[in-house]
Structure formats: C-alpha cells, structure tokens
Design an enzyme around this catalytic site. Structure first.
Site, PDB file in Angstrom:
ATOM      1  N   HIS A  42       6.185  -7.960 -13.933  1.00 46.06           N
ATOM      2  CA  HIS A  42       5.780  -7.526 -13.048  1.00 46.06           C
ATOM      3  C   HIS A  42       6.919  -6.205 -13.692  1.00 46.06           C
ATOM      4  O   HIS A  42       7.512  -5.898 -13.511  1.00 46.06           O
ATOM      5  CB  HIS A  42       5.979  -7.766 -11.661  1.00 46.06           C
ATOM      6  N   ASP A  49      -0.815 -12.595  -8.918  1.00 44.31           N
ATOM      7  CA  ASP A  49      -2.080 -13.670  -9.247  1.00 44.31           C
ATOM      8  C   ASP A  49      -1.813 -15.028  -9.997  1.00 44.31           C
ATOM      9  O   ASP A  49      -2.868 -15.766 -10.765  1.00 44.31           O
ATOM     10  CB  ASP A  49      -2.289 -12.270 -10.039  1.00 44.31           C
TER      11      ASP A  49
HETATM   12  N1  ACO Z   1       4.311 -11.921 -20.721  1.00 40.97           N
HETATM   13  C1  ACO Z   1       4.458 -11.851 -21.948  1.00 40.97           C
HETATM   14  N2  ACO Z   1       5.640 -10.824 -21.802  1.00 40.97           N
HETATM   15  C2  ACO Z   1       5.377  -9.852 -20.794  1.00 40.97           C
HETATM   16  C3  ACO Z   1       4.433 -10.026 -20.320  1.00 40.97           C
HETATM   17  C4  ACO Z   1       3.940 -11.065 -19.791  1.00 40.97           C
HETATM   18  N3  ACO Z   1       3.158 -11.249 -19.339  1.00 40.97           N
HETATM   19  N4  ACO Z   1       5.057  -9.299 -18.985  1.00 40.97           N
HETATM   20  C5  ACO Z   1       5.938  -8.376 -20.163  1.00 40.97           C
HETATM   21  N5  ACO Z   1       6.063  -8.927 -20.710  1.00 40.97           N
HETATM   22  C6  ACO Z   1       7.293  -8.031 -21.701  1.00 40.97           C
HETATM   23  C7  ACO Z   1       6.943  -7.313 -22.599  1.00 40.97           C
HETATM   24  O1  ACO Z   1       5.635  -7.496 -23.787  1.00 40.97           O
HETATM   25  C8  ACO Z   1       8.068  -6.366 -22.981  1.00 40.97           C
HETATM   26  O2  ACO Z   1       8.828  -7.446 -24.443  1.00 40.97           O
HETATM   27  P1  ACO Z   1       9.274  -6.151 -25.092  1.00 40.97           P
HETATM   28  O3  ACO Z   1      10.158  -5.381 -24.409  1.00 40.97           O
HETATM   29  O4  ACO Z   1      10.064  -7.839 -25.349  1.00 40.97           O
HETATM   30  O5  ACO Z   1       8.238  -5.448 -25.693  1.00 40.97           O
HETATM   31  C9  ACO Z   1       8.463  -5.948 -21.744  1.00 40.97           C
HETATM   32  O6  ACO Z   1       8.056  -7.915 -20.838  1.00 40.97           O
HETATM   33  C10 ACO Z   1       8.250  -5.354 -21.224  1.00 40.97           C
HETATM   34  O7  ACO Z   1       5.918  -4.986 -20.530  1.00 40.97           O
HETATM   35  P2  ACO Z   1       5.656  -3.662 -20.305  1.00 40.97           P
HETATM   36  O8  ACO Z   1       4.670  -4.568 -20.286  1.00 40.97           O
HETATM   37  O9  ACO Z   1       6.515  -2.839 -21.155  1.00 40.97           O
HETATM   38  O10 ACO Z   1       6.561  -3.983 -18.713  1.00 40.97           O
HETATM   39  P3  ACO Z   1       5.483  -3.713 -17.359  1.00 40.97           P
HETATM   40  O11 ACO Z   1       6.287  -3.006 -16.508  1.00 40.97           O
HETATM   41  O12 ACO Z   1       4.755  -2.316 -18.135  1.00 40.97           O
HETATM   42  O13 ACO Z   1       4.768  -4.960 -17.389  1.00 40.97           O
HETATM   43  C11 ACO Z   1       3.007  -5.722 -16.446  1.00 40.97           C
HETATM   44  C12 ACO Z   1       4.012  -5.059 -15.985  1.00 40.97           C
HETATM   45  C13 ACO Z   1       1.619  -4.177 -16.786  1.00 40.97           C
HETATM   46  C14 ACO Z   1       2.220  -6.672 -14.710  1.00 40.97           C
HETATM   47  C15 ACO Z   1       2.642  -6.412 -17.303  1.00 40.97           C
HETATM   48  O14 ACO Z   1       3.920  -7.203 -16.524  1.00 40.97           O
HETATM   49  C16 ACO Z   1       2.076  -7.440 -17.543  1.00 40.97           C
HETATM   50  O15 ACO Z   1       0.884  -7.196 -18.403  1.00 40.97           O
HETATM   51  N6  ACO Z   1       1.551  -8.409 -17.187  1.00 40.97           N
HETATM   52  C17 ACO Z   1       0.428  -9.767 -17.374  1.00 40.97           C
HETATM   53  C18 ACO Z   1      -1.045  -8.883 -16.642  1.00 40.97           C
HETATM   54  C19 ACO Z   1      -0.509  -9.427 -15.260  1.00 40.97           C
HETATM   55  O16 ACO Z   1      -0.368  -9.935 -15.148  1.00 40.97           O
HETATM   56  N7  ACO Z   1      -0.300  -8.158 -13.999  1.00 40.97           N
HETATM   57  C20 ACO Z   1      -0.951  -8.866 -12.620  1.00 40.97           C
HETATM   58  C21 ACO Z   1       0.465  -8.079 -12.353  1.00 40.97           C
HETATM   59  S1  ACO Z   1       0.208  -7.993 -10.485  1.00 40.97           S
HETATM   60  C22 ACO Z   1      -0.291  -7.069 -10.172  1.00 40.97           C
HETATM   61  O17 ACO Z   1      -1.247  -6.197 -10.294  1.00 40.97           O
HETATM   62  C23 ACO Z   1      -1.536  -7.533  -9.106  1.00 40.97           C
END
Ligand code: ACO
Length: 378
Positions: A261, A315
């Site tokens: 998140h 979620d």
């Molecule tokens: N699984 C594995 N690794 C993850 C995940 C995940 N779900 N989420 C983030 N990371 C990792 C990334 O790979 C990245 O790693 P790195 O620094 O080694 O490259 C780091 O954590 C940062 O990730 P970002 O995508 O830049 O972080 P952001 O703040 O944009 O992420 C997001 C938020 C988009 C929700 C992300 O966690 C994600 O894509 N999750 C999966 C989809 C999901 O569950 N969405 C629902 C969110 S809740 C809602 O909207 C109601």
C-alpha cells in the site's frame, strides 16, 4: 511560481485539504471524521457512516430515518436504463457495465445549482440508492434473467444481496456485508478519489464525478485487486503450493495481489477487521480452504516482504467474505464501488465548498524547434 520537485505518482504530495478521513500508515489507523473505523464497524451501519462522511456529523435518529427512507424510495432505476443494461454484452466486466450505467444516469438528472443544498442531497441519495440496483441488474440480465426489483422492507445490505439472486439473506450474512461496506466507504485521497476530485473541480455533474472514480477504481493496482486476489488463491490451489508460488513471484519481481500500500507500511487495519469477519462467516456457514492458503501466504510473505513494509491490504481478505456470501468474483470490485460512493460524494461536496480547478504542471522532457519533415522524406 517555481515548479516543485517531480514526484512520480504524486507520492507524498498533498493534493487537497480535507477533514473527511485520516490514515496513519505506520500506526495502522483509519478514522472517518475522527472516529476509528473499528468503532464504526461495531456500532454503526453503512448508511449511518455514509451520512457521517457526507454531512460531517453523526445523524440524529430522525435524520438517519429520513436518509434511509429517502434512499429506499429511490432504489428503482428507469426502464430505459434497464433496457440499456440489457443490451450490454454478457461477458462485459461488471465494472465497465457499472461505469457506463452511472454515466447514463447523468442524462436523466440534469445538472443543478451547486449552491443548492437540496440538489446536492438529491444527487447524493440517488447515487447511493441506484448504484447497487444497477450492479445487481447487470448481474441478473447477463445471465438472461429479469432484474430483481428492490424491496422496500429490506435494509441496504440485505436488499443488495437479495437483488443478486432473489433470496433474502441470512441476517448475520447481511450484517457482515454491511460492515464490509462500512470498511470500504472512504480512504483519503486514493487514486479513485483523486480522479473524483479532478472531475469535480471542473464543476461537471456528480454522475460524471462518480463515473470517473469508478473507472479509476477498476484497475488491478487499486480496487480491482480484490478480484485478482481470488484468482491468485485459486491459481495456488493448495497450501502445499504456497512456497513455490511465492518464490516464483519474487524471482520474477511480480507483485502479490492484495499486498502493499502507498500509505500503510503495516497490516491494513481494514484487513484485520475483514479477517475477523471471515472467521464469523466460517463459524456460521462453514470453512473455506482458500482461507488456509491465504493464511499461509500471509505468513510466508511476512518473512520475505515485511522488511519492505509490504503487508496485506484491504483487498486481501474481502474476497473470502464475498465468496462465502455466494458472490461471483467478478462482482467483487463493484461491491467496492458501491461502498466507496459515500466517500467519493463526501469529497465532491468538500471540493465544491472551496473549489479551484485542478491543473497541475509537468516536467517537459521533449524536444524544441523541430522542423516539420514532409511525409515523402520520412
Ligand atoms: N508484492 C510484492 N512486492 C511489492 C508489492 C506486492 N504487492 N507491492 C509493492 N512491492 C514492492 C515493489 O516491487 C517495490 O520493490 P523494489 O523497491 O524492490 O523495486 C516496492 O515494494 C515499492 O513498490 P511500488 O509499486 O513503488 O509501491 P507503491 O507505493 O506504488 O505500491 C501498490 C502501492 C500499487 C498498491 C502496490 O503495493 C501494489 O501494486 N500492490 C498489489 C496490488 C494491490 O493489492 N492493490 C490494492 C491496493 S489497496 C487499494 O487500492 C484499495
């Protein structure tokens, strides 16, 4: 004005001032109008919470009754909208069907005066009332059935579940569903709320505002993740496959759906409440082995990803509750949309109270003074 530092995804950039909800991502705290979400889940209902979010205070019992009655009386949708929904392809995604239906709603209720409190109230009540009906109508009609008419004697949650299959739900199931709606009702300036704010700032009509928000919620990085989580648990199939699945995901640098998140760096407080609801559902209606897979995945993911602040989000467990209620997984995100309508409307109302058109700037990375090359020379 000097251009500030570019922040991809506007991370950490305040886009508005708001007193609707508050998140502390390190403490795992979520409040609506200052009240902790856990307290609302125990003591409030979805419609009372909606009133709180939209009008800024808890209603008196007379006000709540009036709000509930007004919503109940506006649940039906016009036959022209039903006919339009009937013509959607059976295999359309329910979020696309909902987005189109809400956009169409705007044609039937013309733009009013934003200074008129009654216009705001009527639009609010109408959207809260009709969004569930449109979701259920598409679900029935894509199966070749007539839509189930809403029933005035049923509360908000029971009526929605009833419209999905013409069966009055068990009261505990309806109460649990109502709590799920409360949990999803609002969450500061997330992607869909930001889309709603940008749209609202142009002073377009509230149906266009909610249409924008629904389109944004649908994506798998946002509300669409709840459907993806169920697909992931089905793909894993059994607890024994969790280790290999997780290793593969990490090796390929793929994201685990329902984890991570932008704001929460601990377990999402809504996931904790949802997990309690999962237990209640199982106590009453029987266990589901997908929960064992989810628990094992959470445990193993904790070992591998918690150092990065990646934990289950809202979620991750919601789909298990909806599945136990008999709801097909491609409707999960529409439930999120139904629940988030009051949050979006609260932000719409707040935006109107002190509006300034959203018009950010950009960091231009392109060329200048390029000579036009005639087509025959390219
Ligand atoms: N699984 C594995 N690794 C993850 C995940 C995940 N779900 N989420 C983030 N990371 C990792 C990334 O790979 C990245 O790693 P790195 O620094 O080694 O490259 C780091 O954590 C940062 O990730 P970002 O995508 O830049 O972080 P952001 O703040 O944009 O992420 C997001 C938020 C988009 C929700 C992300 O966690 C994600 O894509 N999750 C999966 C989809 C999901 O569950 N969405 C629902 C969110 S809740 C809602 O909207 C109601």
């Amino acid at each position: 004005m000097a251009i500030g530092e570019y922040k991809p995804g506007l991370e950490g950039v305040p886009a508005t001032q708001s007193n609707i909800s508050y998140v502390d991502g390190k403490a795992g705290l979520l409040e609506y109008r200052g009240i902790r979400i856990e307290e609302l889940c125990v003591h409030s209902s979805f419609l009372e919470t909606s009133y709180l979010l939209i009008f800024g205070e808890l209603p008196t019992s007379a006000k709540l009754k009036e709000f509930e009655v007004d919503i109940t009386h506006r649940r039906r949708i016009k036959y022209r909208i039903r006919d339009m929904i009937k013509s959607f392809p059976d295999n359309a995604h329910p979020m696309d069907a909902l987005q189109t239906s809400v956009a169409a709603l705007g044609m039937f209720y013309p733009l009013g005066d934003f200074h008129d409190a009654d216009y705001i109230y009527q639009a609010t009540v109408r959207l809260l009332a009709k969004v569930p009906t449109m979701v259920a109508a598409f679900h029935m009609m894509r199966q070749g059935n007539d839509p189930v008419m809403p029933r005035d004697d049923l509360d908000y949650a029971s009526n929605f579940l009833y419209m999905l299959n013409e069966k009055v739900p068990d009261p505990l199931a309806a109460r649990i569903f109502d709590v799920c709606l409360t949990l999803h009702a609002e969450h500061t300036v997330n992607a869909s709320t930001f889309a709603a704010l940008v749209t609202a700032s142009t002073l377009t009509d509230p149906y266009a505002v909610i249409t924008s928000a629904i389109g944004t919620l649908a994506g798998p990085l946002h509300g669409g993740a709840n459907e993806q989580v169920m697909m992931m648990l089905e793909e894993i199939g059994s607890v024994d496959n969790v280790t290999a699945y997780l290793e593969r995901k990490i090796e390929r640098k793929e994201k685990l759906m329902g984890f991570g998140h932008r704001i929460y760096k601990v377990k999402d407080p809504r996931a904790i409440v949802l997990q309690e609801l999962v237990h209640k559902m199982f106590d009453q209606f029987g266990h589901d082995h997908y929960y064992d897979i989810a628990l094992e995945l959470e445990k193993q993911a904790f070992e591998k990803l918690s150092s990065k602040g990646i934990h289950p989000n809202v979620d991750f467990y919601s789909g298990l509750v909806y599945k136990k209620l008999g709801i097909p997984s491609n409707l999960f995100t529409t439930i999120f949309a139904i629940a988030r309508v009051p949050g979006w409307l609260a932000h719409w109302k707040e935006q109107l109270s002190d509006n300034r058109l959203f018009r950010p700037t950009q960091v231009y990375t392109g060329l200048h003074d390029v000579t036009y090359l005639p087509i025959e020379h390219r």
